[in-house]
Design a protein around this motif. Structure first.
Motif, PDB file in Angstrom:
ATOM      1  N   ALA A   3       0.684  -1.083   0.022  1.00 43.15           N
ATOM      2  CA  ALA A   3       0.163   0.301  -0.193  1.00 43.15           C
ATOM      3  C   ALA A   3       0.898   1.264  -0.158  1.00 43.15           C
ATOM      4  O   ALA A   3       0.613   2.092  -0.586  1.00 43.15           O
ATOM      5  CB  ALA A   3      -1.032  -0.056   1.196  1.00 43.15           C
ATOM      6  N   GLY A   4       1.989   1.239   0.820  1.00 42.48           N
ATOM      7  CA  GLY A   4       2.817   2.287   0.908  1.00 42.48           C
ATOM      8  C   GLY A   4       3.306   2.518  -0.697  1.00 42.48           C
ATOM      9  O   GLY A   4       3.698   3.733  -0.899  1.00 42.48           O
ATOM     10  N   GLN A   5       3.939   1.579  -1.159  1.00 42.52           N
ATOM     11  CA  GLN A   5       4.470   1.672  -2.554  1.00 42.52           C
ATOM     12  C   GLN A   5       3.786   2.078  -3.452  1.00 42.52           C
ATOM     13  O   GLN A   5       3.928   2.946  -4.506  1.00 42.52           O
ATOM     14  CB  GLN A   5       5.187   0.190  -2.939  1.00 42.52           C
ATOM     15  CG  GLN A   5       6.305  -0.332  -2.181  1.00 42.52           C
ATOM     16  CD  GLN A   5       6.610  -1.630  -2.595  1.00 42.52           C
ATOM     17  OE1 GLN A   5       5.878  -2.424  -3.128  1.00 42.52           O
ATOM     18  NE2 GLN A   5       7.871  -2.234  -2.317  1.00 42.52           N
ATOM     19  N   LEU A   6       2.260   1.630  -3.472  1.00 40.01           N
ATOM     20  CA  LEU A   6       1.138   1.951  -4.617  1.00 40.01           C
ATOM     21  C   LEU A   6       1.040   3.799  -4.112  1.00 40.01           C
ATOM     22  O   LEU A   6       1.029   4.282  -5.277  1.00 40.01           O
ATOM     23  CB  LEU A   6       0.050   1.251  -4.228  1.00 40.01           C
ATOM     24  CG  LEU A   6      -0.872   1.339  -5.300  1.00 40.01           C
ATOM     25  CD1 LEU A   6      -0.536   1.021  -6.697  1.00 40.01           C
ATOM     26  CD2 LEU A   6      -2.227   0.723  -4.804  1.00 40.01           C
ATOM     27  N   ALA A   7       1.127   4.122  -3.051  1.00 43.67           N
ATOM     28  CA  ALA A   7       0.857   5.601  -2.637  1.00 43.67           C
ATOM     29  C   ALA A   7       1.911   6.225  -3.236  1.00 43.67           C
ATOM     30  O   ALA A   7       1.773   7.334  -3.716  1.00 43.67           O
ATOM     31  CB  ALA A   7       0.677   5.571  -0.958  1.00 43.67           C
ATOM     32  N   ARG A   8       3.172   6.003  -3.125  1.00 46.79           N
ATOM     33  CA  ARG A   8       4.248   6.550  -3.743  1.00 46.79           C
ATOM     34  C   ARG A   8       4.599   6.541  -5.132  1.00 46.79           C
ATOM     35  O   ARG A   8       4.720   7.547  -5.462  1.00 46.79           O
ATOM     36  CB  ARG A   8       5.589   5.797  -3.172  1.00 46.79           C
ATOM     37  CG  ARG A   8       6.087   6.083  -1.689  1.00 46.79           C
ATOM     38  CD  ARG A   8       7.560   5.784  -1.415  1.00 46.79           C
ATOM     39  NE  ARG A   8       7.508   4.283  -1.102  1.00 46.79           N
ATOM     40  CZ  ARG A   8       7.091   3.760   0.084  1.00 46.79           C
ATOM     41  NH1 ARG A   8       6.565   4.275   0.990  1.00 46.79           N
ATOM     42  NH2 ARG A   8       7.380   2.209   0.094  1.00 46.79           N
ATOM     43  N   VAL A   9       3.863   5.377  -5.792  1.00 42.92           N
ATOM     44  CA  VAL A   9       3.746   5.658  -7.492  1.00 42.92           C
ATOM     45  C   VAL A   9       2.723   6.472  -7.744  1.00 42.92           C
ATOM     46  O   VAL A   9       2.848   7.380  -8.600  1.00 42.92           O
ATOM     47  CB  VAL A   9       3.377   4.091  -7.738  1.00 42.92           C
ATOM     48  CG1 VAL A   9       3.076   4.343  -9.455  1.00 42.92           C
ATOM     49  CG2 VAL A   9       4.499   3.126  -7.624  1.00 42.92           C
ATOM     50  N   PHE A  10       1.544   6.735  -7.005  1.00 40.51           N
ATOM     51  CA  PHE A  10       0.529   7.755  -7.329  1.00 40.51           C
ATOM     52  C   PHE A  10       1.062   8.972  -7.030  1.00 40.51           C
ATOM     53  O   PHE A  10       0.736   9.858  -7.815  1.00 40.51           O
ATOM     54  CB  PHE A  10      -0.687   7.666  -6.543  1.00 40.51           C
ATOM     55  CG  PHE A  10      -1.309   6.379  -6.972  1.00 40.51           C
ATOM     56  CD1 PHE A  10      -1.874   5.810  -8.389  1.00 40.51           C
ATOM     57  CD2 PHE A  10      -2.178   5.565  -5.993  1.00 40.51           C
ATOM     58  CE1 PHE A  10      -2.275   4.784  -8.759  1.00 40.51           C
ATOM     59  CE2 PHE A  10      -2.946   4.386  -6.342  1.00 40.51           C
ATOM     60  CZ  PHE A  10      -2.951   4.064  -7.868  1.00 40.51           C
ATOM     61  N   ASN A  11       1.647   9.238  -6.136  1.00 34.26           N
ATOM     62  CA  ASN A  11       2.494  10.605  -5.702  1.00 34.26           C
ATOM     63  C   ASN A  11       3.305  11.026  -6.725  1.00 34.26           C
ATOM     64  O   ASN A  11       3.467  12.072  -7.204  1.00 34.26           O
ATOM     65  CB  ASN A  11       3.129  10.571  -4.288  1.00 34.26           C
ATOM     66  CG  ASN A  11       3.563  11.745  -3.942  1.00 34.26           C
ATOM     67  OD1 ASN A  11       3.012  12.947  -4.171  1.00 34.26           O
ATOM     68  ND2 ASN A  11       4.518  11.999  -2.920  1.00 34.26           N
ATOM     69  N   ALA A  12       4.297   9.974  -7.256  1.00 34.93           N
ATOM     70  CA  ALA A  12       5.346  10.257  -8.366  1.00 34.93           C
ATOM     71  C   ALA A  12       4.530  10.795  -9.722  1.00 34.93           C
ATOM     72  O   ALA A  12       4.875  11.773 -10.316  1.00 34.93           O
ATOM     73  CB  ALA A  12       6.092   9.106  -8.605  1.00 34.93           C
ATOM     74  N   TYR A  13       3.565   9.968  -9.865  1.00 37.34           N
ATOM     75  CA  TYR A  13       2.610  10.382 -11.187  1.00 37.34           C
ATOM     76  C   TYR A  13       1.887  11.802 -10.994  1.00 37.34           C
ATOM     77  O   TYR A  13       2.053  12.599 -12.062  1.00 37.34           O
ATOM     78  CB  TYR A  13       1.500   9.308 -11.417  1.00 37.34           C
ATOM     79  CG  TYR A  13       1.827   8.261 -12.236  1.00 37.34           C
ATOM     80  CD1 TYR A  13       2.606   8.398 -13.510  1.00 37.34           C
ATOM     81  CD2 TYR A  13       2.009   6.887 -11.768  1.00 37.34           C
ATOM     82  CE1 TYR A  13       3.024   7.388 -14.247  1.00 37.34           C
ATOM     83  CE2 TYR A  13       2.426   5.797 -12.570  1.00 37.34           C
ATOM     84  CZ  TYR A  13       3.012   5.919 -13.594  1.00 37.34           C
ATOM     85  OH  TYR A  13       3.588   4.999 -14.529  1.00 37.34           O
ATOM     86  N   ALA A  14       1.576  12.158  -9.687  1.00 36.58           N
ATOM     87  CA  ALA A  14       0.783  13.221  -9.516  1.00 36.58           C
ATOM     88  C   ALA A  14       1.846  14.485  -9.754  1.00 36.58           C
ATOM     89  O   ALA A  14       1.585  15.667 -10.176  1.00 36.58           O
ATOM     90  CB  ALA A  14       0.207  13.196  -8.071  1.00 36.58           C
ATOM     91  N   THR A  15       2.963  14.359  -9.154  1.00 40.60           N
ATOM     92  CA  THR A  15       4.094  15.379  -8.986  1.00 40.60           C
ATOM     93  C   THR A  15       4.629  15.473 -10.426  1.00 40.60           C
ATOM     94  O   THR A  15       5.039  16.759 -10.729  1.00 40.60           O
ATOM     95  CB  THR A  15       5.205  15.133  -8.110  1.00 40.60           C
ATOM     96  OG1 THR A  15       5.761  13.944  -8.236  1.00 40.60           O
ATOM     97  CG2 THR A  15       4.661  15.352  -6.635  1.00 40.60           C
ATOM     98  N   LYS A  16       4.665  14.538 -11.398  1.00 43.47           N
ATOM     99  CA  LYS A  16       5.293  14.398 -12.654  1.00 43.47           C
ATOM    100  C   LYS A  16       4.205  15.331 -13.636  1.00 43.47           C
ATOM    101  O   LYS A  16       4.765  16.099 -14.161  1.00 43.47           O
ATOM    102  CB  LYS A  16       5.057  13.045 -13.162  1.00 43.47           C
ATOM    103  CG  LYS A  16       5.934  13.020 -14.577  1.00 43.47           C
ATOM    104  CD  LYS A  16       5.842  11.367 -14.998  1.00 43.47           C
ATOM    105  CE  LYS A  16       6.070  11.259 -16.408  1.00 43.47           C
ATOM    106  NZ  LYS A  16       6.072  10.068 -16.979  1.00 43.47           N
ATOM    107  N   ASP A  17       2.942  15.089 -13.225  1.00 40.61           N
ATOM    108  CA  ASP A  17       1.994  15.826 -14.089  1.00 40.61           C
ATOM    109  C   ASP A  17       2.095  17.283 -13.861  1.00 40.61           C
ATOM    110  O   ASP A  17       1.813  18.203 -14.667  1.00 40.61           O
ATOM    111  CB  ASP A  17       0.416  15.379 -13.843  1.00 40.61           C
ATOM    112  CG  ASP A  17       0.498  13.907 -14.749  1.00 40.61           C
ATOM    113  OD1 ASP A  17       0.973  13.582 -15.485  1.00 40.61           O
ATOM    114  OD2 ASP A  17      -0.477  13.268 -13.965  1.00 40.61           O
ATOM    115  N   GLU A  18       2.155  17.613 -12.544  1.00 40.81           N
ATOM    116  CA  GLU A  18       2.391  19.159 -12.038  1.00 40.81           C
ATOM    117  C   GLU A  18       3.423  19.710 -12.331  1.00 40.81           C
ATOM    118  O   GLU A  18       3.437  20.785 -12.994  1.00 40.81           O
ATOM    119  CB  GLU A  18       2.355  19.180 -10.457  1.00 40.81           C
ATOM    120  CG  GLU A  18       0.970  18.674  -9.839  1.00 40.81           C
ATOM    121  CD  GLU A  18       1.163  18.606  -8.247  1.00 40.81           C
ATOM    122  OE1 GLU A  18       1.969  18.973  -7.717  1.00 40.81           O
ATOM    123  OE2 GLU A  18      -0.029  18.365  -7.740  1.00 40.81           O
TER     124      GLU A  18
END
Length: 172
Positions: free
Chosen positions: A155-170
């Motif tokens: 779950a923590g790894q999944l959250a970090r992946v989603f965070n990386a995609y969100a920061t990449k789009d920003e």
């Protein structure tokens, strides 16, 4: 001390011997009141008790108990250390006797078995009941903690992946 007081004391000591698992007999000759009080405090902290007794009354109180075999030890200025935990009284007596040579361990009994000074030293080296419980709980909790960590890792790894995609789009 009159007869009634002696009978009450014998009954009290008999009750003590009936409710305890370990009894250590010591000589305390030469110890000051302050030293005896310090030993009593250490005993209480460990869940044990230390009591100066009258030899004749103690021998009478021992009759019919599992500690009857230690009656010959009650000669001279004796005191008893008792505890429900088989190790507590022995541990405190041995540690205190190392620091203060006026306390001499004569022997004792644990659940009806006579103990000499070497047996009491060996008993004092064992972990107490509370220490054993702590170790057991630690052993039980360790696997549960590891399982929780393994279950939370994806779950923590999944959250970090989603965070990386969100920061990449920003950033783009």
């Amino acid at each position: 001390m009159n007869r009634e007081e002696k009978k009450e004391l014998i009954a009290e000591l008999s009750g003590l011997f009936g409710s305890t698992t370990t009894c250590i007999v010591t000589h305390y000759k030469g110890m000051t009141v302050a030293e005896v009080e310090k030993l009593r405090r250490e005993m209480r902290a460990a869940g044990a008790s230390f009591r100066v007794t009258k030899n004749r009354i103690t021998r009478l109180a021992l009759e019919g108990t599992s500690f009857e075999g230690i009656a010959p030890l009650f000669v001279g200025p004796t005191a008893i250390a008792t505890s429900v935990d088989p190790v507590a009284a022995a541990k405190v007596c041995v540690e205190y006797a190392k620091k203060n040579d006026k306390l001499v361990i004569l022997g004792g009994s644990m659940q009806g078995k006579l103990l000499d000074t070497q047996a009491i030293d060996a008993l004092a080296k064992l972990p107490s009941l509370d220490e054993l419980r702590g170790k057991l709980l630690g052993m039980i909790n360790t696997p549960a903690t590891r399982i929780a960590g393994v279950l939370q890792a994806p779950a923590g790894q999944l959250a970090r992946v989603f965070n990386a995609y969100a920061t990449k789009d920003e950033a783009a």
